[in-house]
Design an enzyme around this catalytic site. Structure first.
Site, PDB file in Angstrom:
ATOM      1  N   ASN A 149       0.835  -1.198   0.000  1.00  0.00           N
ATOM      2  CA  ASN A 149       0.000   0.000   0.000  1.00  0.00           C
ATOM      3  C   ASN A 149       0.872   1.251   0.000  1.00  0.00           C
ATOM      4  O   ASN A 149       2.042   1.190   0.367  1.00  0.00           O
ATOM      5  CB  ASN A 149      -0.909  -0.014   1.229  1.00  0.00           C
ATOM      6  N   CYS A 170      -4.961  -7.309  -3.799  1.00  0.00           N
ATOM      7  CA  CYS A 170      -5.511  -7.044  -2.475  1.00  0.00           C
ATOM      8  C   CYS A 170      -6.525  -8.139  -2.157  1.00  0.00           C
ATOM      9  O   CYS A 170      -6.961  -8.869  -3.046  1.00  0.00           O
ATOM     10  CB  CYS A 170      -6.169  -5.660  -2.458  1.00  0.00           C
ATOM     11  N   HIS A 171      -6.925  -8.257  -0.886  1.00  0.00           N
ATOM     12  CA  HIS A 171      -7.880  -9.306  -0.515  1.00  0.00           C
ATOM     13  C   HIS A 171      -9.212  -8.747  -0.004  1.00  0.00           C
ATOM     14  O   HIS A 171     -10.027  -9.481   0.535  1.00  0.00           O
ATOM     15  CB  HIS A 171      -7.269 -10.235   0.550  1.00  0.00           C
ATOM     16  N   HIS A 201      -9.868  -0.607  -2.311  1.00  0.00           N
ATOM     17  CA  HIS A 201     -10.452  -0.213  -1.028  1.00  0.00           C
ATOM     18  C   HIS A 201     -11.720   0.633  -1.188  1.00  0.00           C
ATOM     19  O   HIS A 201     -12.305   1.063  -0.199  1.00  0.00           O
ATOM     20  CB  HIS A 201      -9.447   0.519  -0.137  1.00  0.00           C
ATOM     21  N   TYR A 258     -12.148   7.183   3.964  1.00  0.00           N
ATOM     22  CA  TYR A 258     -12.127   7.580   2.558  1.00  0.00           C
ATOM     23  C   TYR A 258     -13.257   8.547   2.229  1.00  0.00           C
ATOM     24  O   TYR A 258     -13.334   9.055   1.118  1.00  0.00           O
ATOM     25  CB  TYR A 258     -12.273   6.367   1.635  1.00  0.00           C
TER      26      TYR A 258
END
Length: 488
Positions: A149, A170-171, A201, A258
């Site tokens: 990241n 990413c997971h 994300h 975010y």
């Protein structure tokens, strides 16, 4: 098959072990070489001992090497995996601590927001060094798998400026799908078919089917609100689902930072988070968790080494993308996953240059994205706010442009909801000065930043945040683990 995989930042011990055992679950891969590299000789020695123990216990011909010489590790590698954190926990602590002085309360701070943007400034120049080495000494056509990241910024820089075949992994999508399957009563996540698309994300489940039956907004809201655990842990995420009509992949705490709406006032933060685990919104939660995990590993290392003597169980192969991508590329067994790549028309209502996360298929011809996806307008608008910040942040990191860096931070949704321009300008100066050893591209700007700080009249405060917890001792962690084990 015989080829070489280099892992940069292999001192991320637990994650490196997971990737290693996942890859060795593929029968054709037992004869490959893993080249580990890290700036820490101590961490390298620990992870190499663990991986050697796995190889020995499973009677495999797999070769494992470890070196602090990155180019040596990359030489001839067909695949390069990065899981680096430039500056380590020391720099990360500043990513959380300094913004708090200006009222910015982050749970994770590794994607955007003030912490994520500065994290990108540290990582991007190093990432480009990796790309240079890959071009010069790795195998022809080597593929760069980035797990580090801030995912979008790192991948953007590697593709646009590093000129290396790169995919970001990413997971978050997998974890979100597991949640949805659980609340809908599925016996297995495999019963859920979905299309998930957006940016890392901030990816959205825009189509859901359970055993072939479409699942709508109202059914999903009811299922989450009825769930005894998620109804408390995912309050913010459920609220976004109600307003946007689709579920976000990202955890309650991560999603909250975010957006400009939920962490803008301390009293509001308490309404939307849950303190049962760090990931649900705790101030600096991931920093605390990472610190405790590092301390635990250092103290309990003999247990980790002993556990490495167990046979590899293919049934326990994780859903991390890396091993499945390598398997598809090398054996032509098709794999469907969600990948971070340059948009180039995959998502119709996001910019072409953005790094998007969306469904794709992998076979021996490479990663093939499913094109022509259109996000709901609210989802696209939220992604666009982050993309604009990411673009400016990448360009600032490449040029060492502190003025553009300040504009990137100013345009961050949560920062903009909390701080004034004067506060942002001073905060960025303070962060650049504090992290100067990891920001060589800003060396020319540090003296002037120090001078401005010495004359600044912008007020700050020493604030731990709205929901901060102290790092627990090893004894406290042992007691908690023992209690959980006793409870079943």
């Amino acid at each position: 098959m015989s080829f070489k995989i280099a892992i940069i930042g292999a001192g991320s011990v637990g994650f490196t072990k997971k990737l290693f055992t996942d890859i060795l679950c593929v029968p054709e891969f037992e004869d490959i070489e893993f080249a580990l590299t890290d700036v820490s000789e101590h961490n390298l020695a620990m992870i190499k001992a663990i991986l050697d123990r796995i190889v020995e216990a499973n009677k495999l011909p797999t070769k494992v090497t470890a070196t602090t010489n990155r180019r040596e590790a990359l030489e001839g590698a067909r695949y390069i995996i990065s899981c680096v954190r430039v500056g380590g926990l020391e720099a990360y602590a500043d990513d959380i601590r300094i913004p708090l002085k200006y009222g910015i309360d982050q749970c994770v701070g590794d994607t955007i927001c003030a912490g994520g943007i500065l994290y990108g400034q540290r990582n991007i120049p190093v990432n480009l060094d990796f790309c240079r080495d890959i071009r010069e000494v790795a195998a022809t056509g080597a593929k760069f798998l980035n797990y580090a990241n801030p995912m979008a910024m790192n991948t953007w820089a590697a593709i646009e400026y590093g000129k290396v075949d790169t995919v970001g992994l990413c997971h978050g999508v997998q974890h979100g799908a597991e949640q949805i399957a659980q609340v809908l009563g599925a016996k297995s996540p495999k019963e859920l078919d979905y299309v998930c698309s957006g940016i890392n994300h901030q990816t959205w489940f825009i189509e859901l089917k359970l055993n072939g039956r479409p699942v709508g907004k109202d059914e999903l809201i009811s299922a989450f609100e009825a769930h005894p655990v998620y109804s408390k842990q995912e309050k913010l995420r459920i609220d976004v689902l109600k307003r946007f009509g689709v579920y976000s992949t990202e955890s309650n705490g991560h999603l909250s930072e975010y957006l400009p709406w939920y962490r803008k006032r301390p009293d509001e933060i308490a309404r939307w988070i849950d303190m049962s685990d760090w990931i649900h919104g705790e101030t600096g939660g991931y920093l605390r968790y990472s610190t405790e995990t590092r301390n635990w590993f250092e103290t309990e290392y003999p247990q980790f080494l002993e556990a490495a003597s167990k046979p590899i169980d293919p049934a326990k192969r994780s859903n991390e993308h890396a091993s499945h991508i390598l398997e598809a590329l090398e054996t032509n067994r098709v794999y469907r996953g969600h990948f971070n790549v340059k948009n180039n028309g995959v998502i119709t209502n996001l910019p072409q240059d953005a790094i998007i996360e969306s469904p794709g298929f992998v076979d021996r011809f490479g990663i093939n994205m499913a094109a022509g996806i259109t996000l709901p307008e609210a989802c696209a608008a939220t992604c666009m706010a982050s993309i604009n910040v990411q673009r400016m942040s990448v360009h600032a990191a490449i040029a060492g442009d502190i003025d553009l860096l300040k504009l990137a931070v100013l345009h961050d949704p949560l920062v903009g909801a909390v701080s004034t321009p004067e506060e942002v300008w001073q905060m960025v100066d303070e962060m650049v000065v504090a992290q100067a050893q990891w920001l060589p591209q800003y060396a020319h700007a540090v003296p002037a930043a120090k001078e401005r700080l010495s004359k600044s009249k912008v007020k700050t405060r020493e604030w731990a945040g709205a929901a901060r917890r102290s790092v627990r001792s090893i004894e406290e962690l042992r007691a908690e683990k023992a209690a959980l084990k006793q409870a079943g």
